[in-house]
Write an enzyme that holds these catalytic residues in place. Structure first.
Site: not given
Length: 320
Positions: A148, A227, A229, A258, A277
């Site tokens: 991506g 970084t 999921r 989280e 995050h």
């Protein structure tokens, strides 16, 4: 009396009176901010600009006027897009909006892992003066899982450090634009990489992708960086692999739950470092996400979403 359309804004860094708020109000919308009760907040709302809120089928069913949801980021796995489609609600994300921020952060985690920066600072804070050696990124192999925008932004940075870059992806060969990158299958990437960095979306196929079998393929000195999921990684298997020395460690910006629970298997494992995050959270990326998210929401409410991830599901429903 004509009702003024209402928009709910839950993204935690957006505030009443900021430029996003002013943009939406200037276009004739009322804005609402979280009260702590998501169902109540969505009542009477036509559009929502959201962060990591869990928009389940049950929550969406209670939002009787909702027509469009925009996620101020890339991942949208907390939103039931199929349930939204059944209700005629478009769900959009902002592909690539924070790719540069994530790429720079990824390089930061790679450097911190290679040079043991966290351990050094913690040792000094505890009264010591650690002098252990690290290693250089130059000459090492970086394996990227996913192709991506963020992964593609990492590639030139990694090459600038002198790293060899491998990538595993389902993107067809004709759509791969990086001649200096070696595209391989996942088992080969895991076996060859000194650093494995995750940049793929969370899907049924990728959930738990990095499990005990995957860690068994990696080098004993390899480090995992995530970084993307948290649920892509089997956390029990990761903790066991690091504890038993099957891989060297992990730098995680995301975890399955989280904030990190007190009982997480990742706690107390030397070599595993969990961050809060922050990969996409720069001032520049936040501003861009807020403004572009507001514009996408305005377009979606006008029936012209540019990045609807469930448009095909809505069209299928409408054409039955």
């Amino acid at each position: 009396m004509i009702a003024v359309p209402r928009i709910l804004i839950t993204t935690d860094y957006l505030r009443p009176g900021d430029e996003v708020d002013e943009l939406l109000r200037s276009r004739g919308h009322q804005t609402r901010y979280p009260s702590g009760d998501l169902v109540a907040d969505l009542a009477g709302v036509e559009g929502a600009l959201v962060g990591h809120d869990r928009l389940t089928a049950e929550v969406l069913a209670s939002a009787d006027r909702l027509r469009a949801v925009v996620r101020t980021g890339v991942g949208y796995d907390a939103i039931d897009v199929e349930a939204a489609a059944r209700a005629g609600i478009t769900v959009s994300n902002l592909p690539g909006i924070n790719a540069n921020a994530v790429a720079e952060y990824t390089m930061g985690l790679l450097l911190a892992s290679a040079r043991r920066l966290v351990e050094s600072a913690a040792g000094v804070a505890a009264g010591g003066w650690p002098r252990g050696d690290g290693r250089e990124l130059r000459g090492s192999t970086l394996g990227l899982i996913g192709y991506g925008a963020a992964a593609r932004a990492v590639m030139p940075l990694a090459r600038a450090f002198g790293m060899r870059v491998l990538c595993t992806t389902g993107v067809p060969a004709a759509e791969r634009a990086d001649a200096d990158v070696g595209f391989v299958e996942l088992p080969e990437l895991l076996a060859e990489a000194d650093f494995v960095s995750v940049h793929t979306a969370l899907t049924p196929r990728t959930r738990g992708l990095l499990d005990g079998a995957a860690f068994a393929l990696m080098k004993p000195g390899a480090v995992l960086v995530n970084t993307a999921r948290g649920a892509i990684v089997d956390e029990d298997a990761l903790a066991a692999a690091v504890r038993e020395g099957r891989i060297a460690g992990a730098a995680l910006d995301v975890v399955g739950e989280e904030p990190l629970p007190a009982e997480s298997p990742l706690r107390g494992v030397p070599g595993i470092y969990v961050h809060s995050h922050l990969a996409g959270q720069t001032a520049e990326a936040r501003r861009a996400a807020g403004i572009e998210g507001a514009r996408e929401l305005l377009d979606a409410l006008a029936g012209r979403p540019q990045h609807a991830v469930n448009a095909h599901l809505i069209e299928k429903r409408d054409n039955r």
